[in-house]
Scaffold this active site. Structure first.
Site, PDB file in Angstrom:
ATOM      1  N   LYS A  74       0.873  -1.171   0.000  1.00  0.00           N
ATOM      2  CA  LYS A  74       0.000   0.000   0.000  1.00  0.00           C
ATOM      3  C   LYS A  74       0.911   1.221   0.000  1.00  0.00           C
ATOM      4  CE  LYS A  74      -3.432   2.660   2.449  1.00  0.00           C
ATOM      5  NZ  LYS A  74      -3.951   3.038   3.777  1.00  0.00           N
ATOM      6  N   GLY A  93      -8.415   9.217   9.601  1.00  0.00           N
ATOM      7  CA  GLY A  93      -8.748   9.291  11.015  1.00  0.00           C
ATOM      8  C   GLY A  93      -9.845  10.254  11.396  1.00  0.00           C
TER       9      GLY A  93
END
EC number: 2.8.1.10
Length: 267
Positions: free
Chosen positions: A101, A162
């Site tokens: 990733k 987040g």
């Protein structure tokens, strides 16, 4: 769920369309239980040079059943393409895994990915034999460029990492999905299972979730809830939504309705 409806990335097929991160859990036991409840088959871990030797990081890979999960190392914390390439090679040497990733994030406040650095690093890493899953802002032009250099997926953010704010720009994510020749995995900012369902309803192939599960009051229950949200969204997408209309349309036909005469009004 149709067991033939598989997610295929880098030549490997998966029945789950929910990818999970491994950060922010209060301990490994909760993480393991949440991974199990989610049904995920792909888990991502941050592997940076300092973390490989730091106390507290040891044991994370041992806590993951690598016969059960496809490991997806990530370059979280890398600010330049060059740094991401170095860390990617370190991750492969440490894990033996070529999946990556790719994160290139120079902005410490909003944690938004660098499109130019990401594309440059992706081209290098694909050439080095990596299966690259790049994390990017929702930009259809960039997505096509990443696909052209050989990326296995494109991973547009729903909202900043987040934040838990959900899909803030669904129209832009749709530009990434439309015409894509590789799976689109919506990543970052998903806060509740309905966010995951919305992403799959739009036509995304999968989602990646971490904070929303790890910071939930009950991470295991939230992991299961996200699995159900993903399943509902995918089924809804495959079923085909009804056409939206500007005016109301009755669900029952008016023909044949018994109509009573208007009551007489006293003089």
């Amino acid at each position: 769920m149709n067991t033939n409806d598989l997610l295929t990335i880098g030549g490997q097929s998966f029945s789950s369309r929910l990818l999970l991160g491994t950060g922010k859990y209060r301990d490994f036991a909760v993480m393991q239980d949440a991974l199990g409840a989610s049904g995920t088959q792909i888990v991502t871990v941050a592997i940076r040079r300092v973390e490989l030797k730091a106390p507290g990081h040891d044991g994370l890979l041992d806590a993951l059943d690598l016969d059960r999960f496809q490991l997806l190392p990530n370059t979280a914390g890398c600010r330049t393409a060059e740094e991401a390439v170095r860390v990617a090679k370190l991750a492969r040497a440490a894990t033996g895994v070529s999946w990556l990733k790719l994160e290139v994030i120079p902005d410490p406040k909003y944690l938004l990915p660098d499109p130019i650095g990401t594309l440059r690093a992706a081209e290098i890493l694909v050439g080095e034999g990596f299966t690259v899953l790049p994390y990017v802002q929702p930009d259809g032009v960039l997505a096509r460029a990443l696909e052209a250099v050989g990326c296995a997926t494109v991973m547009p953010l729903a909202s900043p990492i987040g934040t838990g704010k959900g899909l803030r720009t669904p129209e832009l994510i749709r530009t990434v999905i439309d015409g894509a020749g590789v799976p689109i995995v919506v990543d970052a900012g998903l806060g509740v299972p309905s966010d995951a369902a919305q992403a799959l309803e739009l036509g995304a192939d999968a989602v990646l979730v971490n904070t929303a599960i790890a910071e939930a009051r009950d991470p295991v229950a939230m992991a299961r809830a996200f699995a159900l949200g993903v399943e509902a969204g995918r089924l809804g997408y495959l079923a085909g939504r009804m056409q939206q209309r500007d005016s109301a349309s009755p669900s029952s036909p008016a023909a044949g309705v018994v109509r009573l005469p208007d009551p007489e009004v006293p003089a």
